[in-house]
Scaffold this motif. Structure first.
Motif, PDB file in Angstrom:
ATOM      1  N   GLN A   1       0.827  -1.202   0.000  1.00  0.00           N
ATOM      2  CA  GLN A   1       0.000   0.000   0.000  1.00  0.00           C
ATOM      3  C   GLN A   1       0.859   1.250   0.000  1.00  0.00           C
ATOM      4  N   GLY A   2       0.526   2.165  -0.907  1.00  0.00           N
ATOM      5  CA  GLY A   2       1.216   3.447  -0.979  1.00  0.00           C
ATOM      6  C   GLY A   2       2.518   3.428  -1.742  1.00  0.00           C
ATOM      7  N   THR A   3       2.935   2.262  -2.271  1.00  0.00           N
ATOM      8  CA  THR A   3       4.169   2.173  -3.038  1.00  0.00           C
ATOM      9  C   THR A   3       3.922   1.345  -4.291  1.00  0.00           C
ATOM     10  N   SER A   4       4.923   1.329  -5.156  1.00  0.00           N
ATOM     11  CA  SER A   4       4.834   0.523  -6.373  1.00  0.00           C
ATOM     12  C   SER A   4       5.463  -0.854  -6.160  1.00  0.00           C
ATOM     13  N   GLU A   5       5.967  -1.107  -4.964  1.00  0.00           N
ATOM     14  CA  GLU A   5       6.619  -2.373  -4.670  1.00  0.00           C
ATOM     15  C   GLU A   5       5.587  -3.477  -4.441  1.00  0.00           C
ATOM     16  N   ARG A   6       6.028  -4.719  -4.663  1.00  0.00           N
ATOM     17  CA  ARG A   6       5.167  -5.884  -4.429  1.00  0.00           C
ATOM     18  C   ARG A   6       5.948  -6.924  -3.635  1.00  0.00           C
ATOM     19  N   GLN A   7       5.318  -7.445  -2.611  1.00  0.00           N
ATOM     20  CA  GLN A   7       5.960  -8.436  -1.747  1.00  0.00           C
ATOM     21  C   GLN A   7       5.586  -9.843  -2.202  1.00  0.00           C
ATOM     22  N   PRO A   8       6.598 -10.681  -2.532  1.00  0.00           N
ATOM     23  CA  PRO A   8       6.288 -12.061  -2.953  1.00  0.00           C
ATOM     24  C   PRO A   8       6.012 -12.986  -1.772  1.00  0.00           C
TER      25      PRO A   8
END
Length: 274
Positions: free
Chosen positions: A60-67
């Motif tokens: 949330q709030g970022t372009s990152e994605r957690q695998p």
């Protein structure tokens, strides 16, 4: 066998020219699409085995994605119990002998090149809505056949009709998962490190860019303790120094603050007027 179903009716000589993606097949439209309906009607049902699968949760709030690595809950054996918590790549290598594989429902087909040659067998994995446990990570998941009975019924196309077989296709809650390193973002990485759990509470220090560092330095002397009502301190100082009339609009407050900053700006920084 190739992942990505090539329909038997495909007429091109090169299967890579197929214009649509067939790696997955939605359960809710499986009987509507010719590519899947035809092999399913012929009883071409299969089971796809895997250690597990990965999904990426949007932060949330970022372009990152957690695998996350998603798999069947594993039964403890004497061997796995002696290892304890598998926290290192070496630990994970030791428990594979007792690993319960995921059994995912699929459909396969056989494509014959128009100009002759070897037949190509290919398959697709059926997907369903996510179970409640995975819904926060992703809204879809593979259709998992949980147990030997479900697997046997899915494969027994002679005794189990298509309609009865499709009753086995639904989300399962018998699933577990843990966050893993972003090394899995590179498909060329194939090491135990791709499976080791990571601690999401240990946050990485964010490196600010040059412009961000200047902004942080500029804001530093004006970053006081949090005031009541969450009002920024610089706005309180502005109102205390200059008796402006009360105005609730955020635009008016911003204009007054900008005006004050301009008046308090060092003379050396002001533009020279000719």
């Amino acid at each position: 066998m190739r992942w990505g179903l090539v329909p038997s009716w495909f007429k091109e000589s090169d299967p890579s020219k197929l214009q649509f993606n067939t790696t997955n097949c939605r359960s809710d439209t499986i009987m509507e699409k010719r590519s899947f309906k035809m092999p399913l009607g012929k009883g071409r049902r299969c089971v796809v085995l895997a250690d597990g699968f990965y999904e990426w949760q949007r932060c949330q709030g970022t372009s990152e994605r957690q695998p996350y690595f998603i798999y069947f809950p594993q039964i403890k054996t004497e061997k796995s119990a002696s290892i304890g918590a598998a926290r290192s790549p070496e630990d994970w290598e030791k428990i594979w002998d007792d690993w319960r594989l995921l059994t995912m429902a699929g459909i396969f087909d056989c494509w014959e090149p128009p100009e002759g040659g070897d037949c190509l067998y290919s398959y697709t994995i059926i997907t369903v809505d996510s179970c409640k446990g995975l819904n926060d990570i992703h809204h879809r998941m593979p259709a998992i056949l949980d147990g030997e009975e479900a697997v046997s019924k899915w494969l027994d196309f002679g005794k189990v009709s298509t309609q009865d077989a499709l009753k086995l296709i639904h989300p399962t809650e018998n699933i577990t998962f843990h966050p893993v390193s972003t090394v899995v973002n590179n498909s060329q990485n194939n090491t135990p490190e791709c499976l080791v759990p990571v601690n999401l509470l240990v946050k990485k220090d964010l490196k600010a860019s040059g412009s961000s560092q200047k902004m942080l330095q500029w804001l530093a002397p004006k970053s006081p303790k949090k005031a009541e009502l969450d009002v920024p301190q610089w706005s309180i100082q502005s109102l205390q120094k200059r008796p402006f009339p009360t105005k609730r609009g955020g635009t008016g407050l911003l204009e007054r603050w900008l005006k004050q900053e301009k008046e308090e700006e060092p003379v050396a920084k002001r533009p020279h007027s000719q």
